[in-house]
Design a protein around this motif. Structure first.
Motif, PDB file in Angstrom:
ATOM      1  N   TRP A   1     -12.894   3.225 -10.909  1.00 49.44           N
ATOM      2  CA  TRP A   1     -11.684   2.496 -10.174  1.00 49.44           C
ATOM      3  C   TRP A   1     -10.535   2.777 -10.719  1.00 49.44           C
ATOM      4  O   TRP A   1      -9.595   2.095 -10.817  1.00 49.44           O
TER       5      TRP A   1
ATOM      6  N   ALA B   1      -6.793   2.578  -9.441  1.00 46.75           N
ATOM      7  CA  ALA B   1      -6.824   1.922  -8.183  1.00 46.75           C
ATOM      8  C   ALA B   1      -6.057   0.725  -8.005  1.00 46.75           C
ATOM      9  O   ALA B   1      -5.491   0.124  -9.147  1.00 46.75           O
TER      10      ALA B   1
ATOM     11  N   PHE C   1     -13.469   5.492  -6.521  1.00 43.67           N
ATOM     12  CA  PHE C   1     -12.421   4.850  -5.959  1.00 43.67           C
ATOM     13  C   PHE C   1     -11.281   5.073  -6.642  1.00 43.67           C
ATOM     14  O   PHE C   1     -10.357   4.229  -6.812  1.00 43.67           O
TER      15      PHE C   1
ATOM     16  N   ARG D   1      -8.902  10.006   0.288  1.00 45.35           N
ATOM     17  CA  ARG D   1      -7.741   9.584   1.100  1.00 45.35           C
ATOM     18  C   ARG D   1      -8.002   9.359   2.641  1.00 45.35           C
ATOM     19  O   ARG D   1      -6.930   9.246   3.538  1.00 45.35           O
TER      20      ARG D   1
ATOM     21  N   ALA E   1      -7.422   4.654  -5.408  1.00 44.52           N
ATOM     22  CA  ALA E   1      -7.543   3.878  -4.152  1.00 44.52           C
ATOM     23  C   ALA E   1      -6.805   2.861  -3.891  1.00 44.52           C
ATOM     24  O   ALA E   1      -6.154   2.113  -4.819  1.00 44.52           O
ATOM     25  N   ASP E   2      -6.128   2.555  -2.663  1.00 42.59           N
ATOM     26  CA  ASP E   2      -5.453   1.137  -2.535  1.00 42.59           C
ATOM     27  C   ASP E   2      -6.330   0.272  -1.862  1.00 42.59           C
ATOM     28  O   ASP E   2      -6.558   0.314  -0.684  1.00 42.59           O
TER      29      ASP E   2
ATOM     30  N   LEU F   1     -13.971   8.537  -2.607  1.00 47.49           N
ATOM     31  CA  LEU F   1     -13.019   7.572  -1.991  1.00 47.49           C
ATOM     32  C   LEU F   1     -11.685   7.743  -2.775  1.00 47.49           C
ATOM     33  O   LEU F   1     -10.969   6.726  -2.557  1.00 47.49           O
ATOM     34  N   THR F   2     -11.677   8.786  -3.452  1.00 44.56           N
ATOM     35  CA  THR F   2      -9.962   8.962  -4.209  1.00 44.56           C
ATOM     36  C   THR F   2      -8.987   8.842  -3.431  1.00 44.56           C
ATOM     37  O   THR F   2      -8.949   9.710  -2.262  1.00 44.56           O
TER      38      THR F   2
ATOM     39  N   ALA G   1      -8.291   6.721  -1.245  1.00 44.62           N
ATOM     40  CA  ALA G   1      -8.360   6.278   0.011  1.00 44.62           C
ATOM     41  C   ALA G   1      -7.750   4.780   0.269  1.00 44.62           C
ATOM     42  O   ALA G   1      -7.277   4.237  -0.658  1.00 44.62           O
ATOM     43  N   LYS G   2      -7.379   4.483   1.538  1.00 41.39           N
ATOM     44  CA  LYS G   2      -6.544   3.223   1.745  1.00 41.39           C
ATOM     45  C   LYS G   2      -7.855   2.220   2.333  1.00 41.39           C
ATOM     46  O   LYS G   2      -8.209   2.495   3.384  1.00 41.39           O
TER      47      LYS G   2
END
Length: 221
Positions: free
Chosen positions: A93, A96, A73, A35, A76-77, A53-54, A56-57
Motif C-alpha cells: 500500500w 496510497a 496498491f 492506473r 492508488a487512490d 493496481l499501482t 489505480a483509482k
C-alpha cells in the motif's frame, strides 16, 4: 470460494466503459491493472492475487469476500474505499491514499503502508501481524479485535485510545504515545523494562501489572 470466471483486463475495461460498476466472481490473478479507474466499483468474491493496481483509482469502491494477496496498491487512490472479509495479506500500500478507508474482518498480515495517507482510516477485527504502519494515529478511537503482533508501529499515536481484544505482542513501538490509553483489554505480551517506558500514561489492569513486574524478575505476592 466458488468457481470464478477468468477476466481479461480488456474485457474489464470494456465493461467499465459500458457503465458497469458491480462485479462478482472475477479471476484477475496476476493481471496488470495499473492506473485503472475503479471509482465507485463494487467487487464480490473476486480474486486479485498478485495483481498490479499501482496508481489505480479506487475511491468509494466496495470489496467483499475478495482476495488480493501479494497485490500492489502502490500510489492508488483508495479514499473512502471499504474492504470487508477480504484476504489482503502482503499487499503493498506504499504511497496510497487511504483517507477514511475502512477494513473489517480482513487479513492485512505483512501489509506495507509506508508513506500512505491514512487520515481517518478505520480497522475492526483485522490482522495487521508484521505490518509496516508507522506514524498512524488512533487518537481517541476505540479499537476492536486488532492483532498488531510484530507490527512496526513506530511513532503511532494511541493517546486516549481504548483497545479491546487487541494484541501488541512483539510490536515495535518506538516513539509511540499511549497517554490516557486504556490497555486493559489488550494482550501486551512479555514486556521488558525498556518496552514498558513506551506505555507511560496508559491504564492497565492489575493482572497486566503483575505480569509486567514478573517480567522484571520481581515476585508478586
Amino acid at each position: 470460494m466458488p468457481n470464478q470466471s477468468t477476466e481479461t483486463v480488456l474485457n474489464l475495461r470494456d465493461r467499465l466503459l459500458a457503465g458497469q460498476r458491480d462485479f462478482a466472481d472475477l479471476n484477475l490473478v496476476g493481471n496488470d491493472l495499473a492506473r485503472i479507474d475503479l471509482t465507485d466499483a463494487k467487487f464480490t468474491n473476486c480474486n486479485f492475487d498478485d495483481a498490479d493496481l499501482t496508481g489505480a483509482k479506487l475511491g468509494n469502491s466496495v470489496w467483499s469476500r475478495c482476495r488480493a494477496q501479494g497485490a500492489k496498491f502502490k500510489a492508488a487512490d483508495a479514499d473512502s474505499a471499504r474492504f470487508t472479509n477480504c484476504n489482503l495479506a502482503n499487499v503493498d500500500w506504499s504511497g496510497a491514499r487511504l483517507a477514511s478507508a475502512s477494513f473489517e474482518d480482513c487479513k492485512l498480515t505483512g501489509g506495507d503502508f509506508r508513506d500512505s495517507r491514512i487520515l481517518g482510516i478505520t480497522f475492526k477485527n483485522v490482522q495487521l501481524v508484521s505490518a509496516l504502519i508507522r506514524g498512524i494515529s488512533f487518537r481517541r478511537q476505540t479499537l476492536e479485535g486488532i492483532d498488531f503482533s510484530n507490527a512496526d508501529l513506530g511513532g503511532a499515536d494511541f493517546r486516549e485510545c481504548i483497545l479491546n481484544d487487541c494484541r501488541l505482542n512483539g510490536a515495535s513501538l518506538r516513539g509511540s504515545r499511549f497517554d490516557g490509553a486504556d490497555l486493559r483489554g489488550c494482550d501486551l505480551g512479555q514486556i521488558g523494562l525498556t518496552e514498558a517506558a513506551v506505555y507511560k500514561g496508559a491504564v492497565i489492569s492489575r493482572g497486566q501489572a503483575s505480569e509486567l513486574l514478573r517480567g522484571f524478575g520481581l515476585t508478586v505476592v
